[in-house]
Enzyme design. Sequence first.
Site, short mmCIF file in Angstrom:
data_model
loop_
_atom_site.label_atom_id
_atom_site.label_comp_id
_atom_site.label_asym_id
_atom_site.label_seq_id
_atom_site.Cartn_x
_atom_site.Cartn_y
_atom_site.Cartn_z
N ASP A 1 -0.76 -4.94 3.60
CA ASP A 1 0.56 -4.29 3.63
C ASP A 1 1.02 -4.68 5.09
O ASP A 1 0.45 -5.00 5.90
CB ASP A 1 0.45 -2.76 3.65
CG ASP A 1 1.76 -2.12 3.68
OD1 ASP A 1 1.94 -1.67 2.34
OD2 ASP A 1 2.58 -2.00 4.36
N CYS B 1 0.91 -1.08 0.02
CA CYS B 1 0.08 -0.16 -0.07
C CYS B 1 0.84 1.36 -0.01
O CYS B 1 0.34 2.30 0.66
CB CYS B 1 -0.89 -0.12 1.31
SG CYS B 1 -2.24 -1.12 1.00
N GLY B 2 1.82 1.30 -0.62
CA GLY B 2 2.62 2.43 -0.90
C GLY B 2 2.21 3.38 -2.00
O GLY B 2 1.14 3.18 -2.39
N TYR C 1 -3.67 -12.19 3.79
CA TYR C 1 -3.48 -13.10 2.61
C TYR C 1 -4.38 -14.21 2.12
O TYR C 1 -4.66 -14.65 1.18
CB TYR C 1 -2.12 -13.82 2.74
CG TYR C 1 -0.94 -12.89 2.40
CD1 TYR C 1 -0.58 -12.74 0.95
CD2 TYR C 1 -0.16 -12.22 3.29
CE1 TYR C 1 0.47 -11.63 0.80
CE2 TYR C 1 0.94 -11.43 3.10
CZ TYR C 1 1.24 -11.11 1.83
OH TYR C 1 2.17 -10.20 1.66
N HIS D 1 12.69 -3.76 -18.09
CA HIS D 1 12.19 -2.15 -17.38
C HIS D 1 13.42 -1.66 -16.77
O HIS D 1 13.49 -1.83 -15.71
CB HIS D 1 10.83 -2.71 -16.56
CG HIS D 1 10.63 -1.50 -15.86
ND1 HIS D 1 10.17 -0.18 -16.43
CD2 HIS D 1 10.63 -1.20 -14.44
CE1 HIS D 1 9.94 0.64 -15.46
NE2 HIS D 1 10.01 0.13 -14.45
N PRO E 1 13.33 -5.00 -9.06
CA PRO E 1 13.30 -5.09 -10.44
C PRO E 1 12.37 -5.99 -11.06
O PRO E 1 12.45 -7.14 -10.75
CB PRO E 1 14.78 -5.37 -10.73
CG PRO E 1 15.23 -6.21 -9.58
CD PRO E 1 14.59 -5.35 -8.19
N SER F 1 6.43 -4.70 -8.64
CA SER F 1 7.65 -4.59 -7.77
C SER F 1 8.93 -4.54 -8.44
O SER F 1 9.14 -5.50 -9.30
CB SER F 1 7.82 -5.69 -6.57
OG SER F 1 6.50 -5.70 -5.87
N GLN G 1 13.11 2.74 -4.76
CA GLN G 1 14.21 2.81 -5.22
C GLN G 1 14.96 4.04 -4.66
O GLN G 1 14.25 5.10 -4.50
CB GLN G 1 14.03 2.91 -6.61
CG GLN G 1 15.14 2.87 -7.75
CD GLN G 1 14.76 3.07 -8.97
OE1 GLN G 1 14.08 2.84 -9.25
NE2 GLN G 1 15.89 3.16 -9.95
#
Length: 317
Positions: free
Chosen positions: A36, A12-13, A68, A178, A124, A122, A85
């Site tokens: 989260d 939940c960022g 979950y 990406h 990488p 998420s 990041q």
Amino acid sequence: MKNNKKIVLVGCGAVGTSFVYSAVNQGIAQDYVLIDVFKDAAEGNQMDIADAQAVLTNSFNSIKAGEYSDCKDADIVVITAGRPQKPGETRLEMVADNAKIMKEIATQIKNSGFDGITVIASNPVDVLTYVYQNVTGFESSKVISSGTTLDSARLRRLLAAKLNVAPNTVETYLLGEHGDSSVAAWSRGTVLGKTVAEYLNEGLITQSDLDEVKEEATHLAYKIIEKKRATHYGIGVCLATIVKAILRDEHKMLLVGAHLKGEYNNSDIYTSVPCVIGKNGIERIIQWDITNEEQELFNKSCEQLKEVFNIAKEAIK
């Protein structure tokens, strides 16, 4: 078959909540569950987004902070969890920390009995999608990386600005990672129905312009992170686009991370290629005839990703 569509968000960022905000505004699903590791984050965002129910034209039935176990009957699980990041850090440098987080998430989703489609953002993202698919053993066509959906959108917008046309009249795409090693497939690009090669031949754009556009599209995230610590609105909309294509069985072509099994001369790797997205996830991979130079760059991108996946495998042993 149930009519209501249920989406579970893990993480939940800023990216995850931007996705849910975009999804509820488009009326994509009826039921949402937020998970989260910080329960207050899930609960706070649930209360905040619930305020939209009374005013949305296409409202939703429910949104809750969950566990979950809520994944069991979900149609789609969207995963955006992981540490963010850092300024100046590449996506690939985040791999060890986030691989461990992804292994834990994958195990809990698998144990819930979930049998729907997973979309992962998420970072990488190519490597972590591979980790998730390996840990769960889910069918690879039902495990999708957001891939270069956002990168390709940036490429279209920036090229449109160069040519002074609407972005939705541009069809250009980035293949591969990406990230920094992505490949601009200019040989497949069109603008207003004309090929990019025609624009070059007519002198309406130069190779230097194309190189500049590709460089900016690939590195734009670093600029955004430097200024505001995160990039989330664009990817939020891209995630909603992928999820909508699945839930509405749109059979839409998107540049998403798929598990290659010989396509584009590469195997056993997740990376971005053009795919038809529908109710079964990745319905099929579209094999483009790209140039030898583009193929060589794509191979290098895949080699780099495989090296990083070995780091991820070590981290989750």
